[in-house]
Write a protein that holds these residues in place. Structure first.
Motif, PDB file in Angstrom:
ATOM      1  N   ILE A 265     -13.718   9.108  -4.739  1.00  0.00           N
ATOM      2  CA  ILE A 265     -12.341   8.833  -4.368  1.00  0.00           C
ATOM      3  C   ILE A 265     -11.638   8.094  -5.499  1.00  0.00           C
ATOM      4  CG2 ILE A 265     -12.769   6.571  -3.316  1.00  0.00           C
ATOM      5  CD1 ILE A 265     -10.924   7.408  -1.020  1.00  0.00           C
ATOM      6  N   SER A 266     -10.306   8.273  -5.592  1.00  0.00           N
ATOM      7  CA  SER A 266      -9.493   7.510  -6.535  1.00  0.00           C
ATOM      8  C   SER A 266      -8.126   7.289  -5.915  1.00  0.00           C
ATOM      9  CB  SER A 266      -9.364   8.253  -7.875  1.00  0.00           C
ATOM     10  OG  SER A 266      -8.391   9.280  -7.784  1.00  0.00           O
ATOM     11  N   ALA A 267      -7.339   6.430  -6.551  1.00  0.00           N
ATOM     12  CA  ALA A 267      -6.007   6.117  -6.038  1.00  0.00           C
ATOM     13  C   ALA A 267      -4.919   6.881  -6.784  1.00  0.00           C
ATOM     14  CB  ALA A 267      -5.757   4.613  -6.157  1.00  0.00           C
ATOM     15  N   ALA A 268      -5.298   7.880  -7.570  1.00  0.00           N
ATOM     16  CA  ALA A 268      -4.352   8.544  -8.467  1.00  0.00           C
ATOM     17  C   ALA A 268      -3.212   9.247  -7.745  1.00  0.00           C
ATOM     18  CB  ALA A 268      -5.099   9.545  -9.355  1.00  0.00           C
ATOM     19  N   SER A 269      -3.428   9.729  -6.521  1.00  0.00           N
ATOM     20  CA  SER A 269      -2.390  10.494  -5.822  1.00  0.00           C
ATOM     21  C   SER A 269      -1.697   9.710  -4.721  1.00  0.00           C
ATOM     22  CB  SER A 269      -3.012  11.768  -5.230  1.00  0.00           C
ATOM     23  OG  SER A 269      -3.909  11.424  -4.188  1.00  0.00           O
ATOM     24  N   TRP A 270      -1.900   8.392  -4.690  1.00  0.00           N
ATOM     25  CA  TRP A 270      -1.406   7.619  -3.565  1.00  0.00           C
ATOM     26  C   TRP A 270       0.018   7.100  -3.744  1.00  0.00           C
ATOM     27  CZ3 TRP A 270      -6.262   4.096  -2.341  1.00  0.00           C
ATOM     28  CH2 TRP A 270      -7.322   4.928  -1.927  1.00  0.00           C
ATOM     29  N   GLY A 271       0.578   7.295  -4.886  1.00  0.00           N
ATOM     30  CA  GLY A 271       1.949   6.860  -5.115  1.00  0.00           C
ATOM     31  C   GLY A 271       2.064   5.370  -5.388  1.00  0.00           C
ATOM     32  N   VAL A 272       3.298   4.890  -5.419  1.00  0.00           N
ATOM     33  CA  VAL A 272       3.557   3.478  -5.693  1.00  0.00           C
ATOM     34  C   VAL A 272       3.003   2.627  -4.545  1.00  0.00           C
ATOM     35  CG1 VAL A 272       5.359   1.759  -6.084  1.00  0.00           C
ATOM     36  CG2 VAL A 272       5.635   4.078  -6.980  1.00  0.00           C
ATOM     37  N   PRO A 273       2.279   1.569  -4.834  1.00  0.00           N
ATOM     38  CA  PRO A 273       1.681   0.762  -3.759  1.00  0.00           C
ATOM     39  C   PRO A 273       2.722  -0.059  -3.010  1.00  0.00           C
ATOM     40  CG  PRO A 273       1.291  -0.285  -5.872  1.00  0.00           C
ATOM     41  CD  PRO A 273       1.918   1.054  -6.178  1.00  0.00           C
ATOM     42  N   ALA A 274       2.376  -0.431  -1.784  1.00  0.00           N
ATOM     43  CA  ALA A 274       3.236  -1.319  -1.006  1.00  0.00           C
ATOM     44  C   ALA A 274       3.236  -2.719  -1.604  1.00  0.00           C
ATOM     45  CB  ALA A 274       2.754  -1.364   0.439  1.00  0.00           C
ATOM     46  N   ALA A 275       2.082  -3.154  -2.114  1.00  0.00           N
ATOM     47  CA  ALA A 275       1.948  -4.469  -2.746  1.00  0.00           C
ATOM     48  C   ALA A 275       1.195  -4.315  -4.051  1.00  0.00           C
ATOM     49  CB  ALA A 275       1.225  -5.441  -1.828  1.00  0.00           C
ATOM     50  N   ASN A 276       1.767  -4.834  -5.129  1.00  0.00           N
ATOM     51  CA  ASN A 276       1.182  -4.737  -6.468  1.00  0.00           C
ATOM     52  C   ASN A 276       0.964  -6.146  -6.995  1.00  0.00           C
ATOM     53  OD1 ASN A 276       0.606  -4.488  -9.183  1.00  0.00           O
ATOM     54  ND2 ASN A 276       2.152  -2.917  -9.571  1.00  0.00           N
ATOM     55  N   PHE A 277      -0.271  -6.629  -6.902  1.00  0.00           N
ATOM     56  CA  PHE A 277      -0.608  -7.951  -7.422  1.00  0.00           C
ATOM     57  C   PHE A 277      -1.127  -7.796  -8.848  1.00  0.00           C
ATOM     58  CE2 PHE A 277      -0.971  -8.324  -2.826  1.00  0.00           C
ATOM     59  CZ  PHE A 277      -0.324  -9.525  -2.562  1.00  0.00           C
ATOM     60  N   THR A 278      -0.220  -7.803  -9.810  1.00  0.00           N
ATOM     61  CA  THR A 278      -0.618  -7.715 -11.210  1.00  0.00           C
ATOM     62  C   THR A 278      -0.907  -9.128 -11.700  1.00  0.00           C
ATOM     63  OG1 THR A 278       0.714  -5.736 -11.568  1.00  0.00           O
ATOM     64  CG2 THR A 278       0.075  -6.990 -13.521  1.00  0.00           C
ATOM     65  N   ILE A 279      -2.176  -9.410 -12.022  1.00  0.00           N
ATOM     66  CA  ILE A 279      -2.621 -10.770 -12.379  1.00  0.00           C
ATOM     67  C   ILE A 279      -3.580 -10.699 -13.573  1.00  0.00           C
ATOM     68  CG2 ILE A 279      -2.291 -11.912 -10.161  1.00  0.00           C
ATOM     69  CD1 ILE A 279      -5.170 -11.105  -9.458  1.00  0.00           C
ATOM     70  N   PRO A 280      -3.109 -10.235 -14.738  1.00  0.00           N
ATOM     71  CA  PRO A 280      -4.009 -10.035 -15.875  1.00  0.00           C
ATOM     72  C   PRO A 280      -4.690 -11.301 -16.370  1.00  0.00           C
ATOM     73  CG  PRO A 280      -1.718  -9.910 -16.557  1.00  0.00           C
ATOM     74  CD  PRO A 280      -1.713  -9.913 -15.065  1.00  0.00           C
ATOM     75  N   ASP A 281      -4.103 -12.470 -16.107  1.00  0.00           N
ATOM     76  CA  ASP A 281      -4.692 -13.721 -16.588  1.00  0.00           C
ATOM     77  C   ASP A 281      -5.599 -14.384 -15.556  1.00  0.00           C
ATOM     78  OD1 ASP A 281      -3.267 -13.466 -18.984  1.00  0.00           O
ATOM     79  OD2 ASP A 281      -1.513 -14.504 -18.152  1.00  0.00           O
TER      80      ASP A 281
END
Length: 504
Positions: A265-281
């Protein structure tokens, strides 16, 4: 095997990472929830008025049930509460997981004044080190009008604007220094700092969009629930991403919809997420987590919106005396599946599957063991050296004893050979005395000296040495050593230090 072509999601910019495939690591269905989760029975760490039950007690009281396709855990809706609170259930997975895809098929979530249901993942120890991820969390969701729970909730007031919400808010809770980076999502960022030590542990939160469908509470239950998917990719893309599809949503991916799907499975076809926690640090802020479902009653989070939701009186008094108001306070779960890069759970994946903190713990333990072995070796070596030195020192004394009479003298040559104090017997020696009664033992000094020593001994609580008619020392009764003083740990020293996070 299912493969998806990467798609560009505007500024989301994660097409390559999203195309990564994950393999099934664990599937929970029906009895699997009961068998593969531990039942928490300690006091509620958030100060709620709730009594968490063991599996046996929850089953006997009708708060736990399952069949081949569903699992249900509930709050007691029959009895007036007592003791530490109303009976409820809290479970946490026996396995720990790290980065991967988590898919929950939820049929019903608890609602009712005073309820605080949550589906979340968290570190097991030393919270907030290791982090916490709240996927589904609500409080004081009102039951359907004219239902049993509604009728038992007397004196409801008109709720404040926006309460209770029909959109889920997911959040992260970490140690200081972790914050969200602006990113693309369909939801709305409510708070950006994930630091659990500020803002009353609100964490960094993102509320889902409710433009087309409800993702929490009564309206979610009225549409028979839906699917929550989390892609945790902290060590890869530096983010945690969440999606929600309602039961009647025609766009839900087939691999999400099918609870028995166990392919890649992958998330490639799921579209823009409802919540995007971008936390690179914040990569070091998340380690291996257990998965938790619980239904708390009252407590920190519930109190914050209890009155705003229109609920009557105080939370604790309401929870105590209105059992029928909790007729709809139950989780009904269809399936939970976890996919990981190698198809393994973190607790059994070996060093490759462990977080930095776990690896550090292993290294520290190994160092302690090595130091212990080295210390033991040096201690034994020191003892051997001392024994050898003693043997060398005794050798001249032994030779001298063989050449002299049985009466030990204290000549200058004797003192020089051994250098041992008068009165000390060497290994193998036997005390010898003059045959004349009262004669001086050359190794023990004068009689007057012995008398003085005896007086000192008496002052210290010991009996003076008695002698018989021949002048020899009679057998002495030595008192037993006093018992070691009693001591006990205080409650603070033995108190369990585990303190889970917000959604407990």
């Amino acid at each position: 095997m299912v493969h998806y072509s990467a798609i560009l999601l505007g500024s989301f910019g994660l097409s390559t990472a999203m195309a990564q495939s994950y393999k099934i690591a664990k599937s929970y269905v029906g009895q699997g929830f009961a068998d593969d989760f531990d039942f928490y029975t300690k006091d509620d760490p958030t100060g709620g008025y709730v009594n968490y039950l063991s599996r046996a007690d929850a089953t006997s009281k009708g708060l736990l049930s399952y069949d081949s396709s569903t699992f249900t855990m509930a709050v007691d809706a029959q009895n007036v509460a007592s003791g530490r609170g109303r009976d409820s259930v809290r479970i946490s997975s026996k396995d720990r997981f790290n980065d991967g895809i988590y898919i929950l098929d939820l049929a019903h979530m608890p609602v009712g004044c005073g309820t605080w249901p949550a589906y979340w993942t968290t570190t097991e120890h030393h919270w907030p080190n290791g982090g916490e991820i709240d996927i589904l969390e609500g409080a004081n969701g009102l039951p359907a009008e004219n239902s049993t729970a509604w009728s038992a909730t007397a004196n409801l007031k008109s709720p404040s604007s926006g309460f209770p919400p029909n959109a889920d808010t997911s959040s992260l809770h970490t140690r200081p220094g972790c914050s969200l980076v602006s990113s693309t999502q369909t939801g709305m960022i409510k708070t950006t700092s994930c630091d659990s030590k500020i803002n009353n542990n609100a964490g960094c939160g993102i509320q889902y969009s409710n433009a087309t469908t409800a993702s929490i509470g009564l309206q979610l239950n009225q549409q028979n629930g839906g699917w929550y998917a989390m892609w945790r990719d902290v060590q890869g893309s530096g983010g945690i991403y969440m999606w929600f599809w309602a039961r009647n949503d025609a766009t839900v991916p087939q691999e999400v919809k099918d609870g028995s799907f166990a392919g890649d499975i992958s998330a490639a076809s799921w579209g823009v997420p409802a919540a995007n926690f971008t936390i690179p640090d914040c990569k070091k802020d998340f380690n291996d987590h257990v998965i938790v479902f619980n239904i708390a009653l009252c407590g920190d989070y519930t109190a914050a919106s209890y009155s705003a939701a229109g609920c009557p009186g105080s939370c604790a008094s309401f929870v105590l005396g209105n059992p029928l108001a909790f007729a709809d306070a139950y989780f009904k779960l269809n399936a939970l599946r976890v996919f990981t890069a190698n198809g393994q759970i973190a607790s059994k994946a070996g060093p490759e599957g462990l977080a930095t903190g776990a690896l550090a713990g292993i290294i520290v333990a190994a160092v302690i063991v090595v130091l212990g072995v080295i210390g033991a070796f040096l201690w034994r070596l020191r003892r051997k050296r001392r024994a050898a030195a003693t043997a060398r020192a005794l050798a001249p004394r032994a030779m001298n004893d063989l050449s002299t009479s049985s009466v030990v003298s204290t000549t200058d040559s004797d003192k020089d050979e051994g250098g041992y104090p008068v009165g000390v017997l060497l290994p193998g020696e036997t005390p010898t005395r003059s045959k004349a009664p009262g004669a001086r033992d050359p190794r023990r000094g004068s009689a007057s000296a012995n008398t003085k020593k005896g007086s000192k001994a008496s002052k210290k609580g010991y009996a003076a040495a008695a002698t018989n008619e021949s002048g020899h020392r009679a057998k002495q009764n030595v008192p037993a050593a006093p018992a070691n003083p009693a001591f006990a740990f205080s409650n603070n020293q033995t108190k369990d230090k585990f303190r889970p996070g917000w959604a407990v």
